[in-house]
Write a protein that holds these residues in place. Structure first.
Motif, PDB file in Angstrom:
ATOM      1  N   PHE C 147       0.933  -1.377   0.028  1.00  0.00           N
ATOM      2  CA  PHE C 147       0.138   0.064   0.010  1.00  0.00           C
ATOM      3  C   PHE C 147       0.922   1.278  -0.076  1.00  0.00           C
ATOM      4  O   PHE C 147       0.620   2.167  -0.664  1.00  0.00           O
ATOM      5  CB  PHE C 147      -0.896  -0.015   1.358  1.00  0.00           C
ATOM      6  CG  PHE C 147      -0.263  -0.229   2.548  1.00  0.00           C
ATOM      7  CD1 PHE C 147      -0.001  -1.429   2.997  1.00  0.00           C
ATOM      8  CD2 PHE C 147      -0.039   1.165   3.185  1.00  0.00           C
ATOM      9  CE1 PHE C 147       0.588  -1.319   4.393  1.00  0.00           C
ATOM     10  CE2 PHE C 147       0.950   0.895   4.163  1.00  0.00           C
ATOM     11  CZ  PHE C 147       0.816  -0.271   5.137  1.00  0.00           C
ATOM     12  N   TRP C 148       2.005   1.175   0.705  1.00  0.00           N
ATOM     13  CA  TRP C 148       2.894   2.118   0.725  1.00  0.00           C
ATOM     14  C   TRP C 148       3.218   2.643  -0.681  1.00  0.00           C
ATOM     15  O   TRP C 148       3.550   3.415  -1.004  1.00  0.00           O
ATOM     16  CB  TRP C 148       4.285   2.159   1.803  1.00  0.00           C
ATOM     17  CG  TRP C 148       5.206   2.875   1.872  1.00  0.00           C
ATOM     18  CD1 TRP C 148       5.170   3.997   2.476  1.00  0.00           C
ATOM     19  CD2 TRP C 148       6.292   3.056   1.074  1.00  0.00           C
ATOM     20  NE1 TRP C 148       6.205   4.959   2.409  1.00  0.00           N
ATOM     21  CE2 TRP C 148       7.164   4.284   1.465  1.00  0.00           C
ATOM     22  CE3 TRP C 148       6.814   2.330  -0.100  1.00  0.00           C
ATOM     23  CZ2 TRP C 148       8.305   4.589   1.067  1.00  0.00           C
ATOM     24  CZ3 TRP C 148       8.085   2.720  -0.388  1.00  0.00           C
ATOM     25  CH2 TRP C 148       8.805   3.807   0.154  1.00  0.00           C
ATOM     26  N   LEU C 151       0.706   3.986  -2.801  1.00  0.00           N
ATOM     27  CA  LEU C 151       0.544   5.464  -2.376  1.00  0.00           C
ATOM     28  C   LEU C 151       1.640   6.381  -3.021  1.00  0.00           C
ATOM     29  O   LEU C 151       1.660   7.506  -3.569  1.00  0.00           O
ATOM     30  CB  LEU C 151       0.317   5.745  -0.998  1.00  0.00           C
ATOM     31  CG  LEU C 151      -0.805   5.508  -0.456  1.00  0.00           C
ATOM     32  CD1 LEU C 151      -0.995   5.463   1.053  1.00  0.00           C
ATOM     33  CD2 LEU C 151      -1.808   6.390  -0.917  1.00  0.00           C
ATOM     34  N   PRO C 167      -6.493   7.973  -9.840  1.00  0.00           N
ATOM     35  CA  PRO C 167      -6.709   6.454  -9.414  1.00  0.00           C
ATOM     36  C   PRO C 167      -8.111   6.365  -8.892  1.00  0.00           C
ATOM     37  O   PRO C 167      -8.606   5.822  -7.686  1.00  0.00           O
ATOM     38  CB  PRO C 167      -5.513   6.195  -8.145  1.00  0.00           C
ATOM     39  CG  PRO C 167      -5.472   7.683  -7.734  1.00  0.00           C
ATOM     40  CD  PRO C 167      -5.650   8.643  -8.890  1.00  0.00           C
ATOM     41  N   THR C 168      -9.122   6.552  -9.626  1.00  0.00           N
ATOM     42  CA  THR C 168     -10.349   6.421  -9.285  1.00  0.00           C
ATOM     43  C   THR C 168     -10.985   5.234  -9.762  1.00  0.00           C
ATOM     44  O   THR C 168     -12.375   5.156  -9.808  1.00  0.00           O
ATOM     45  CB  THR C 168     -11.071   7.568  -9.908  1.00  0.00           C
ATOM     46  OG1 THR C 168     -10.830   7.985 -11.241  1.00  0.00           O
ATOM     47  CG2 THR C 168     -10.823   9.180  -9.197  1.00  0.00           C
ATOM     48  N   GLY C 169     -10.416   4.401 -10.280  1.00  0.00           N
ATOM     49  CA  GLY C 169     -11.061   2.938 -10.574  1.00  0.00           C
ATOM     50  C   GLY C 169     -10.717   2.574 -11.818  1.00  0.00           C
ATOM     51  O   GLY C 169      -9.325   2.709 -12.417  1.00  0.00           O
ATOM     52  N   VAL C 279      -6.115  -6.674  -1.479  1.00  0.00           N
ATOM     53  CA  VAL C 279      -7.419  -5.600  -0.900  1.00  0.00           C
ATOM     54  C   VAL C 279      -6.468  -4.118  -0.882  1.00  0.00           C
ATOM     55  O   VAL C 279      -7.266  -3.178  -1.378  1.00  0.00           O
ATOM     56  CB  VAL C 279      -7.625  -6.143   0.588  1.00  0.00           C
ATOM     57  CG1 VAL C 279      -8.653  -5.096   1.000  1.00  0.00           C
ATOM     58  CG2 VAL C 279      -8.155  -7.382   0.465  1.00  0.00           C
ATOM     59  N   LEU C 280      -5.487  -4.056  -0.381  1.00  0.00           N
ATOM     60  CA  LEU C 280      -4.857  -2.817   0.056  1.00  0.00           C
ATOM     61  C   LEU C 280      -4.539  -2.048  -1.519  1.00  0.00           C
ATOM     62  O   LEU C 280      -4.918  -0.838  -1.504  1.00  0.00           O
ATOM     63  CB  LEU C 280      -3.420  -2.952   0.558  1.00  0.00           C
ATOM     64  CG  LEU C 280      -3.855  -3.353   1.947  1.00  0.00           C
ATOM     65  CD1 LEU C 280      -2.507  -3.739   2.694  1.00  0.00           C
ATOM     66  CD2 LEU C 280      -4.582  -2.607   2.971  1.00  0.00           C
ATOM     67  N   GLU C 282      -6.243  -2.771  -4.082  1.00  0.00           N
ATOM     68  CA  GLU C 282      -7.745  -2.178  -4.497  1.00  0.00           C
ATOM     69  C   GLU C 282      -8.235  -1.050  -3.934  1.00  0.00           C
ATOM     70  O   GLU C 282      -9.016  -0.066  -4.534  1.00  0.00           O
ATOM     71  CB  GLU C 282      -8.665  -3.617  -4.417  1.00  0.00           C
ATOM     72  CG  GLU C 282      -8.307  -4.726  -5.114  1.00  0.00           C
ATOM     73  CD  GLU C 282      -9.201  -5.862  -4.840  1.00  0.00           C
ATOM     74  OE1 GLU C 282      -9.895  -5.713  -4.168  1.00  0.00           O
ATOM     75  OE2 GLU C 282      -8.973  -6.993  -5.346  1.00  0.00           O
ATOM     76  N   MET C 283      -7.994  -0.774  -2.671  1.00  0.00           N
ATOM     77  CA  MET C 283      -8.343   0.136  -1.894  1.00  0.00           C
ATOM     78  C   MET C 283      -7.654   1.561  -2.296  1.00  0.00           C
ATOM     79  O   MET C 283      -8.225   2.563  -2.653  1.00  0.00           O
ATOM     80  CB  MET C 283      -8.006   0.159  -0.456  1.00  0.00           C
ATOM     81  CG  MET C 283      -9.273  -0.677   0.304  1.00  0.00           C
ATOM     82  SD  MET C 283      -8.959  -0.293   1.913  1.00  0.00           S
ATOM     83  CE  MET C 283      -9.142   1.244   2.451  1.00  0.00           C
ATOM     84  N   VAL C 284      -6.500   1.552  -2.595  1.00  0.00           N
ATOM     85  CA  VAL C 284      -5.607   2.804  -2.870  1.00  0.00           C
ATOM     86  C   VAL C 284      -6.042   3.135  -4.303  1.00  0.00           C
ATOM     87  O   VAL C 284      -6.204   4.398  -4.441  1.00  0.00           O
ATOM     88  CB  VAL C 284      -4.115   2.311  -2.840  1.00  0.00           C
ATOM     89  CG1 VAL C 284      -3.224   3.546  -3.435  1.00  0.00           C
ATOM     90  CG2 VAL C 284      -3.536   2.222  -1.581  1.00  0.00           C
ATOM     91  N   SER C 286      -8.738   2.302  -5.840  1.00  0.00           N
ATOM     92  CA  SER C 286     -10.204   2.384  -6.357  1.00  0.00           C
ATOM     93  C   SER C 286     -10.727   1.176  -7.064  1.00  0.00           C
ATOM     94  O   SER C 286     -11.702   1.419  -7.867  1.00  0.00           O
ATOM     95  CB  SER C 286     -10.770   3.686  -6.535  1.00  0.00           C
ATOM     96  OG  SER C 286     -10.191   4.602  -5.849  1.00  0.00           O
ATOM     97  N   PRO C 288     -12.609  -2.186  -8.055  1.00  0.00           N
ATOM     98  CA  PRO C 288     -13.653  -2.980  -7.375  1.00  0.00           C
ATOM     99  C   PRO C 288     -13.384  -4.579  -7.706  1.00  0.00           C
ATOM    100  O   PRO C 288     -14.146  -5.196  -8.293  1.00  0.00           O
ATOM    101  CB  PRO C 288     -14.889  -2.565  -8.163  1.00  0.00           C
ATOM    102  CG  PRO C 288     -14.387  -2.156  -9.396  1.00  0.00           C
ATOM    103  CD  PRO C 288     -13.154  -1.624  -9.289  1.00  0.00           C
ATOM    104  N   ARG C 292     -11.391  -6.622  -1.922  1.00  0.00           N
ATOM    105  CA  ARG C 292     -11.796  -5.586  -1.299  1.00  0.00           C
ATOM    106  C   ARG C 292     -13.307  -5.737  -0.809  1.00  0.00           C
ATOM    107  O   ARG C 292     -13.802  -5.436   0.612  1.00  0.00           O
ATOM    108  CB  ARG C 292     -11.816  -4.190  -2.285  1.00  0.00           C
ATOM    109  CG  ARG C 292     -11.643  -2.957  -1.456  1.00  0.00           C
ATOM    110  CD  ARG C 292     -11.791  -1.749  -2.316  1.00  0.00           C
ATOM    111  NE  ARG C 292     -13.125  -1.235  -2.535  1.00  0.00           N
ATOM    112  CZ  ARG C 292     -13.729  -0.585  -3.570  1.00  0.00           C
ATOM    113  NH1 ARG C 292     -13.060  -0.352  -4.520  1.00  0.00           N
ATOM    114  NH2 ARG C 292     -14.950  -0.169  -3.444  1.00  0.00           N
ATOM    115  N   VAL C 295     -13.313  -7.893   2.368  1.00  0.00           N
ATOM    116  CA  VAL C 295     -12.668  -7.273   3.654  1.00  0.00           C
ATOM    117  C   VAL C 295     -13.674  -6.183   4.151  1.00  0.00           C
ATOM    118  O   VAL C 295     -14.098  -6.041   5.205  1.00  0.00           O
ATOM    119  CB  VAL C 295     -11.464  -6.603   3.562  1.00  0.00           C
ATOM    120  CG1 VAL C 295     -10.955  -5.659   4.394  1.00  0.00           C
ATOM    121  CG2 VAL C 295     -10.194  -7.665   3.287  1.00  0.00           C
TER     122      VAL C 295
END
Lengths: 296, 537, 338
Positions: C147-148, C151, C167-169, C279-280, C282-284, C286, C288, C292, C295
């Motif tokens: 995730f780092w 980011l 990074p909106t999807g 998951v991470l 996918e979160m950073v 966005s 689907p 994610r 979790v």
């Protein structure tokens, strides 16, 4: 497959084409390998020292901060900057080495012991036992580490030990599988056949002959697993679960510091990350060197 | 905005489309040139939209959606603040579906006159019988919508009478201080097309509610055009809505990571961002192109302690805790300056809140004095559950833990999921924890009902004081400006704060974060944005 | 033992494994404290509502009965319903699976394309920038938190430099996704000939794939490196060399094949991780994906999605590793299938 009689002409090979430096400069290579191994030992011992003497090395209390200095940057008084509560990051990294070394050792110990046991039995005996064990291992392996760890942390009391075991379970099948794979290969090699012909009992065979020869990927995997365990712990913290605050564990620090990357406070996640890389590098070099030695 | 890819006309997607909500294809606005879609609002939201059932609470994002797709009988009017930004007017209720209302002397009978020719998105009339059916459905579903109606005097549908096509009478079983306000909320007030929902009942789903989870017939200013689960939702104006909006399209994009949400706003790839981390708010106020408007809200944070155990039920212990909290530090470090001091057992910024009964500031000396009068057993340690991923909860507890350590009191923090923590709280198994609450209706009586009465589910600490609770109960039904109500609320807060019923920490701001061209934002007491009122300049 | 019978045996064994795995996750999630009904009701609940909702959700039934309901549902292909999304779990998962497969597959391709050569170069040559770089990559890459890394990449390439898309999807916000054929935007836009969409979805995949491939590739590189070195030092390599076989042939024809076994094992292990464990990322970014989804459900005590998710990952993982196991015999005929 050549027979056992060929003596290995390591040092007297004909002039090799460029690129095959291994056979040409074995002496030079051996000492380069030695240097790296020594570096690994050095780094690991340094961290051990840091962890042991943390209270004396760290200039500030890792658990208490000065909120007026929160999110402060690098300064003379605070070599690695401050975190969001105003705690000194250098001190926290120093103290954090204890947690991360503990995690490292425990993760490897737990999964190594359990995994090797299962893998040896499985690979050596083959047949139904092999199938059963491998099915169980498949099941464990197939659980994504996150969900498994998340669920374990939710079900059982959330201590450091629980977290470590929750993370280690995921690695057991890795070891089991690797050992099993190596077992299949090794047990048909001549020395194994020879040893059995000479009457060596199965148990002895496994532990004295086959296992040491399977160690190489095992050691490599261990060093990778250490960093994975710490990083998975960090990932759990990023989701909000895992180690309890205000533990100064590096993974927690990285995940707490990551949201601040976009606001420009890069040091909060950088220094614990750098520490993690240093520690992992030490272990890796150590591991590589050890496996090189056991190959002889 | 990205210019690399041409924009296209939105069309039905085979995956995740909401069927039956479009009126006709020619209603779709054509996205022709960049200039034409100036009025497209792109919003970054933090999570998926979950259910379309209005009667279940599901967080700010979901509530924001409900406010767009469902209308309500009434809503608070907007009034400008000194700096020109708009907030709700607590004294003025505006009609939406309702154009006039009458309230009886005893405040127990309300008559709504609806606008004529109001329609649902499929053209069906939204008249008095439809409104009654909508209320009846909420009540029958026994969810938070039903509770809101019940608190406000409507426990059953037989209290609603249809007088004619546009007139509805509500006969409340008790008057409430907040009058009609709750009919502006989305849980109990959202107007749903009950008849249509029932048409979708199956043996497996006798109430049609399962259908309503993902499909609906809208009544509000917008209808759902396209919903890609887990990714985004686009909405276009409801052609039958009586509330025109200046926006041509709203795109709700799910961006789960808070850092990412922030930077897409900063770079201008979205116009409005929800649930920005509080720590980013001060930075964003300094970014040109972004505007942040902060509103004092009723969302308060308290530190609660059980009444069922020693030493927590010892007044000296409680006072010691109250003196020991680092209030100002919490405001600066945890809330990043985006909160106010809170000084009562009820929310701030709502009618009935009084500050004068909370004298405690951070004073470790006094804390020690009080603590000296308490018998603390050896090895006394408190396990405090903390909501995972909740920065306010975790960071506050870390700081409080530090402060209490100076007094020799040891706290062990235990991070767990919100669900777990809430379960423990409801079962009253927690000794000490931070909790927050926002009364959607801005009234202390409403707050008291949910938190301080003997059978309140949120009375996590087992608080019992007959006098105070009787007073609180009475204050619920009295007129909001009645002097006897004021006296009761005064005494209520005096008693509870006097015995340190709970420790108020801070009252956070509602921060609306958007790009500079976005105008028309109104802050409502439930903290839910009403995007239909926005426009892009 | 022939391929087909071995494959058939492995396929048959998938069923009990799935049974065991789904039962395990069911038991575990049942043990998780916390009341799903309470989560659903939120802050404005009364005690009676709680009770009636618990009944409606089937939470008041005894554990054994709930297990039977769960199992019989599974046999009918019914994974239950997520109260968070309101959909059937199977629908939710199938809607998100193509995304996860797309991401996982691309990342694995890149990881293999980078990792194996890096490891081979590092092992076969002692000097040279590439060899050195390969070794360093193997050490550093595994120490990077995903995730780092994500980011940082987003911060640098999107925020600061503006090169990467937001990074909106999966795709640009104002672009219509391709007609649904497989669910993978890359494939679908190729199949429908939608070039803009292809570019947009590929662009949105670049950073997440790099993030994932960086870490995965590093561990592949390391395993390849160690394994190659061991093989290169072994007897038959030296014999080959003594007989004058060219070094390139030695490396690529003989050594690599033998060295690849543990690497292939590793790749098999990684696939499960890449599909269900990211998951991470996918979160950073966005995205689907199914990770994610699971979790986010788990964190609000919505367990049906978690159970369904585990089952799905088990299936994917077992199938992939069946292939891996069969590859064993291709790579090393000496291995006997017990």
């Amino acid at each position: 497959m050549a027979t056992a009689q060929i003596s290995i002409p390591v040092l007297r090979s004909p002039a090799p084409p460029t690129g095959f430096a291994k056979q040409q400069a074995t002496v030079r290579r051996a000492s380069a390998g030695q240097r790296l191994f020594r570096l690994g030992v050095c780094i690991t011992l340094c961290w051990l020292g840091v962890a042991l003497f943390a209270p004396w090395i760290a200039p500030y209390n890792p658990l208490q901060g000065d909120p007026t200095l929160a999110k402060g940057g690098i300064a003379l008084a605070h070599l690695c900057g401050l975190d969001k509560y105003g705690r000194d990051i250098f001190s926290r990294v120093v103290h954090g080495s204890r947690y991360d070394l503990f995690i490292a050792v425990t993760v490897v110990a737990f999964s190594l012991v359990v995994g090797t046991l299962l893998g040896s039995i499985s690979g050596f005996l083959g047949g139904k036992m092999d199938n059963l064990i491998m099915r169980v291992m498949d099941m464990v392996l197939a659980f994504p580490s996150f969900v498994l760890a998340l669920v374990c942390v939710a079900v059982f009391p959330p201590t450091l030990m629980t977290l470590v075991i929750a993370l280690s379970i995921r690695f057991v099948p890795m070891y089991a599988r690797l050992i099993r794979g190596e077992m299949f290969v090794e047990k048909v090699k001549e020395y194994a056949v020879a040893a059995r012909a000479l009457g060596s009992s199965q148990g002895r065979l496994v532990f004295r002959h086959l296992l040491p020869n399977s160690l190489t990927p095992l050691i490599t995997q261990s060093t990778t697993n250490i960093s994975w365990a710490i990083l998975n712990a960090a990932g759990l913290s990023y989701l909000g679960v895992g180690l309890q605050p205000p533990t100064p564990e590096w993974g927690v620090m990285i995940s707490e510091g990551s949201p601040f990357i976009v606001s420009g406070q890069w040091w909060m996640s950088f220094f614990p990350g750098a520490a993690l890389i240093l520690l992992t590098t030490g272990f890796t070099l150590l591991g590589d060197g050890l496996s090189a030695r056991t190959e002889r | 905005m990205s210019t690399a890819v041409t924009r296209r006309q939105f069309a039905f997607q085979t995956l995740g489309v909401i069927g039956g909500t479009m009126v006709a294809g020619d209603i779709l606005p054509l996205l022709a040139e960049a200039a034409k879609h100036k009025q497209v609002l792109r919003v970054a939201v933090d999570r998926d939209f979950e259910t379309l059932r209005p009667d279940f609470s599901a967080g700010y994002t979901n509530n924001m959606l409900k406010r767009l797709i469902y209308t309500t009988p009434v809503l608070w009017a907007a009034k400008p603040r000194a700096d020109g930004t708009l907030t709700y007017d607590p004294d003025t209720i505006e009609g939406r579906l309702v154009i006039a209302y009458k309230v009886s002397e005893d405040r127990q009978t309300i008559e709504f006159t609806l606008r004529s020719n109001a329609k649902f998105a499929n053209g069906d009339p939204m008249d008095a019988p439809a409104l009654k059916d909508s209320y009846a459905m909420h009540i029958a579903n026994r969810g938070p919508g039903a509770s809101q109606l019940k608190v406000s005097g409507l426990p059953s549908a037989d209290r609603i009478t249809v007088l004619d096509a546009v007139t509805l009478r509500l006969s409340l079983d008790r008057p409430v201080a907040w009058g009609l306000s709750n009919h502006g909320l989305h849980n109990g007030g959202s107007v749903v097309h009950a008849k249509e929902i029932l048409k979708h009942a199956t043996p497996d789903d006798p109430t049609g509610l399962k259908w309503l989870e993902t499909r609906t017939v809208e009544s509000g200013p917008f209808i759902i055009e396209n919903w890609q689960k887990g990714a985004m939702m686009s909405l276009v104006p409801n052609p039958h809505s009586f509330e025109p909006s200046q926006l041509e399209r709203i795109i709700l994009q799910i961006v789960p990571d808070p850092s990412t949400r922030r930077i897409v706003l900063e770079r201008g790839d979205v116009d409005f961002a929800m649930q920005i981390s509080t720590k980013d708010i001060p930075d964003l106020t300094r970014v040109s192109g972004v505007k942040v408007t902060s509103y004092p809200s009723a969302r308060g944070w308290w530190l609660g302690m059980t009444w069922n155990k020693a030493p927590f039920n010892n007044i000296h212990f409680r006072r010691a805790m109250a003196w020991a909290i680092p209030y100002e530090t919490l405001l600066q470090v945890v809330a990043h300056g985006m909160a106010q001091r809170l000084r009562s057992c009820v929310s701030k910024n709502i009618s009935g809140y009084m500050e004068e009964f909370w004298p405690y500031e951070t004073n470790l000396e006094k804390a020690r004095e009080e603590l000296a009068q308490v018998q603390i057993p050896d090895g006394f340690a408190v396990t405090v559950p903390v909501s995972a991923g909740d920065a306010f909860d975790e960071e506050s507890m870390v700081l409080i833990k530090e402060s209490l350590a100076l007094l020799g009191i040891k706290l062990t923090l235990q991070k767990m999921s919100i669900g777990q923590k809430r379960s423990l709280l409801v079962k009253k198994q927690v000794d000490m924890a931070i909790y927050d609450f926002r009364p959607f209706v801005p009234d202390v009586g409403y707050y008291i009902y949910w938190n301080w009465l003997p059978d309140s589910l949120n009375n996590y600490w087992g608080y019992a004081n007959a006098e105070a609770q009787a007073l609180g109960n009475e204050a619920i039904t009295m007129a909001v400006d009645a002097p006897e109500r004021h006296a009761r609320l005064r005494r209520f807060q005096e008693i509870i704060n006097g015995e340190v019923g709970t420790i108020p920490l801070f009252s956070e701001f509602d921060n609306a974060v958007m790009r500079a061209p976005v105008q028309g934002y109104v802050s409502y007491p439930d903290g839910v944005a009403f995007l239909a009122k926005l426009r892009l300049e | 033992m022939g391929f087909s019978s071995h494959a058939a045996r492995r396929l048959m064994l998938i069923v009990p494994t799935l049974l065991g795995g789904s039962s395990l996750i069911f038991v575990l999630t049942m043990l998780i404290p916390g009341d799903p009904a309470l989560m659903r009701l939120g802050n404005f609940a009364t005690a009676e509502q709680l009770q009636s909702l618990r009944q409606e959700m089937g939470l008041t039934k005894p554990p054994y009965e709930r297990y039977v309901i769960y199992l019989s549902g599974l046999l009918r292909g019914d994974m239950g319903r997520s109260w968070r999304t309101g959909n059937l779990v199977l629908e939710d998962l199938l809607a998100r699976l193509p995304m996860s497969l797309e991401l996982g597959f691309c990342s694995m391709l890149l990881a293999i394309a980078v990792g194996i050569p890096a490891g081979v170069q590092g092992a076969a040559h002692n000097d040279g920038l590439v060899a050195y770089g390969g070794k360093v990559y193997g050490i550093l890459g595994v120490a990077m938190p995903i995730f780092w890394g994500g980011l940082v990449l987003v911060y640098v390439f999107y925020f600061k430099l503006g090169i990467a898309p937001p990074p909106t999807g999966r795709i640009d916000m104002l672009v219509v996704p391709p007609r649904h054929i497989t669910g993978s935007y890359l494939l679908d836009s190729l199949l429908t000939g939608d070039l803009d969409v292809l570019v947009s979805s590929a662009a949105h995949l670049v950073l997440p794939v790099i993030t994932l491939a960086f870490v995965t590739g590093a561990s592949i590189a390391r395993m390849t490196y160690t394994s190659m070195r061991k093989v290169l030092a072994s007897q038959f390599i030296l014999v080959g060399h003594a007989y004058g076989v060219s070094p390139r042939a030695i490396i690529y024809k003989f050594a690599l094949k033998n060295a690849l076994m543990p690497v292939v094992t590793l790749i098999g292990l990684q696939v499960g991780f890449l599909i269900g464990g990211v998951v991470l990322v996918e979160m950073v970014f966005s995205l689907p994906g199914i990770g994610r989804y699971a979790v986010e459900s788990l964190l609000v005590n919505d367990f049906a999605p978690v159970q369904g998710f585990v089952l799905l990952v088990l299936v994917v993982y077992l199938l992939v590793n069946l292939v891996v196991d069969l590859l064993y015999s291709v790579l090393n005929p000496q291995v006997r299938h017990g």
